[in-house]
Design an enzyme around this catalytic site. Structure first.
Site, mmCIF file in Angstrom:
data_model
loop_
_atom_site.group_PDB
_atom_site.id
_atom_site.type_symbol
_atom_site.label_atom_id
_atom_site.label_comp_id
_atom_site.label_asym_id
_atom_site.label_seq_id
_atom_site.Cartn_x
_atom_site.Cartn_y
_atom_site.Cartn_z
ATOM 1 C CD GLU A 26 31.784 45.481 41.256
ATOM 2 O OE1 GLU A 26 31.722 46.174 42.281
ATOM 3 O OE2 GLU A 26 32.796 44.814 40.963
ATOM 4 C CD GLU A 77 35.753 46.008 37.861
ATOM 5 O OE1 GLU A 77 36.061 45.923 39.081
ATOM 6 O OE2 GLU A 77 34.965 46.853 37.428
HETATM 7 C C1 FCB Z 1 35.151 47.014 41.841
HETATM 8 C C2 FCB Z 1 34.804 48.259 41.037
HETATM 9 C C3 FCB Z 1 35.996 48.953 40.444
HETATM 10 C C4 FCB Z 1 37.174 48.958 41.385
HETATM 11 C C5 FCB Z 1 37.436 47.565 41.909
HETATM 12 C C6 FCB Z 1 38.627 47.468 42.822
HETATM 13 O O1 FCB Z 1 34.154 46.796 42.783
HETATM 14 O O2 FCB Z 1 33.921 47.918 40.004
HETATM 15 O O3 FCB Z 1 35.600 50.242 40.078
HETATM 16 O O4 FCB Z 1 36.969 49.866 42.382
HETATM 17 O O5 FCB Z 1 36.320 47.094 42.576
#
Ligand code: FCB
Length: 472
Positions: free
Chosen positions: A163, A368
């Site tokens: 990210e 994620e």
């Molecule tokens: C993302 C991050 C991760 C975590 C989630 C909830 O942006 O990559 O580390 O904090 O959100």
């Protein structure tokens, strides 16, 4: 929907969020150690000093991953643990930690997905300008090369950056993330240097490890919906897409500078720090494009003078959406997670299908996805986190739908294995499929962990439908 046997069901964490041992084994401070020591920056004064203590308890965590029958573990390497000076000599003790972890994963038949940068820049490099400085991109490539040499035989997939949107805009734009700067020019310089870092590191990994290396770049691509189909609302949504998505996609995937971004940011910079040949260096199409997805946003054209903060990342009074003062984010609707984020699996289908059509044949993974909820612990110690199961069921359904619509989607990583340090929110937000008692560090698999294990075993969403019940 049945997932193929090859589909990867994984789970993810990040070094600063779970490791702890902040001053052990030769590790030097990262920008998050500094951030946590800056009063008012992190809720409750929480720090990652101990976190989930995975540095000492990795074997226990590995047993949990094994017990759940998962296919892959996505973790991140703490740069300041393996190269304490940011550049130069490798710290054997730090590297050995990751080697043991990867070997343990291998022996358990679990794939090791190592992210090189999940936001914990060595503080020494921040002292030299951090991501606003071009040198950091070169330091990152050297670090990637060193890790390829040290761990190339035990890491299955390398992820360069996690990210970069957050690193640049939250770290240097709104200041809600480390290093906590509020400086639009630094933020835009960081955007470019992160793209460059991905490119240079990918080249180094390919050079060291040859054509079979698997490289991933993880982006939190935003799904932005205009509040109406009126021209000004559609233009507002496009603006956010340019600043949020195109700023990363075009340089890395297409080797182009996003010209709309130049126009939007002209009050801040002419981008003269982008040197000749840089876009060729940035242009390293990853083997896997990793997508992190949590929620959608709806925007409209702002009414002049109206404040325009986007919720959901913590607020410093400055929007991370630089140069977008004329865009207003609407308050999210419907049921929200503990982060205040909306729950919208259709956004994930849209994002995956759109990305697959834009880059035909590109391998994609959801690196994620997950949800924070306040979990109740039942008197017998169990955690019946129905809300989280519903969230996961909806989003894995979305993954299935995107595959049916033709996306080449090969894996999904639930965020997170463990409850952990949620950045500026501290330990208040629990995302884990495993509960961590922060007093004792005891781990307890929640019902959502059992649910996910059943899905990974059966590969069949129908088998874990609404009538699913947790077994011991
Ligand atoms: C993302 C991050 C991760 C975590 C989630 C909830 O942006 O990559 O580390 O904090 O959100």
């Amino acid at each position: 929907m049945r997932f193929s046997d090859e589909f990867v069901f994984g789970t993810a964490t990040a070094s600063y969020q779970v490791e702890g041992a902040h001053d052990q084994g030769g590790r030097t401070p990262s920008i998050w150690d500094t951030m946590c020591r800056t009063p008012g920056k992190v809720a409750n004064g929480d720090t990652g000093d101990v976190a989930c203590d995975q540095y000492h308890r990795w074997e226990e965590d590995l047993e949990i991953i094994k017990g759940l029958g998962l296919d892959a573990y996505r973790f991140s390497i703490s740069w300041s643990r393996v190269i304490p000076d940011g550049v130069g000599a490798v710290n054997r003790e730090g590297v050995d930690y990751y080697r043991r972890l990867c070997q343990g994963l291998h022996e358990a038949g679990v794939k090791a997905v190592a992210t090189l940068y999940h936001w914990d820049l060595p503080q020494v490099l921040q002292d030299r300008g951090g991501w606003a400085a071009r040198e950091t991109a070169h330091a990152f490539a050297d670090y990637a090369r060193a890790m390829a040499r040290e761990l190339g035989d035990v890491v299955d997939t390398w992820s360069t950056l996690n990210e970069p949107w957050c690193s640049a805009y939250l770290g240097y734009g709104s200041g809600v993330h480390a290093p906590g700067h509020v400086d639009a020019l630094e933020a835009l310089r960081a955007v470019h240097h992160l793209n460059l870092a991905h490119g240079l590191a990918s080249a180094a990994l390919r050079e060291e490890l040859g054509p079979d290396v698997r490289i991933c770049l993880t982006l939190n691509l935003h799904v932005i919906r205009p509040a109406s189909d009126g021209d000004s609302d559609v233009a507002a949504a496009r603006k956010i897409e340019v600043v949020g998505n195109e700023a990363f996609l075009q340089p890395v995937m297409e080797g182009r500078f996003p010209e709309e971004l130049r126009e939007i940011t002209k009050g801040v910079t002419d981008w003269s720090f982008v040197r000749e040949g840089d876009l060729d260096l940035c242009h390293q199409v990853p083997d896997i494009l990793g997508i992190n997805y949590y929620a959608t946003s709806t925007v409209r054209a702002a009414i002049p003078g109206e404040a325009s903060l986007s919720g959901g990342h913590g607020e410093t009074g400055v929007s991370p959406w630089l140069c977008c003062e004329d865009v207003t984010f609407l308050a999210p609707e419907g049921k929200l997670t503990e982060m205040g984020w909306n729950i919208d699996p259709s956004g994930l289908v849209e994002l995956l299908v759109r990305t697959a059509r834009r880059y035909p044949g590109q391998e994609l993974m959801v690196t994620e996805n997950g949800a924070a909820f306040d979990d109740d612990v039942a008197p017998d110690g169990s955690i019946h986190d129905e809300d989280r199961i519903d969230y996961l069921r909806g989003h894995l359904g979305a993954v299935g739908e995107a595959i049916e619509q033709g996306a080449r989607l090969t894996g999904y990583f639930e965020w997170s294995l463990l409850d952990n340090f949620e950045w500026s929110f501290g330990y208040g937000k629990r995302f884990g499929m495993v509960r961590v008692d922060y007093d004792t560090l005891k781990r307890t698999v929640k019902d959502s962990g059992k649910w996910y294990a059943d899905l990974a075993r059966t590969r069949d969403l129908a088998a874990v439908g609404a009538d699913w019940v947790a077994r011991d």
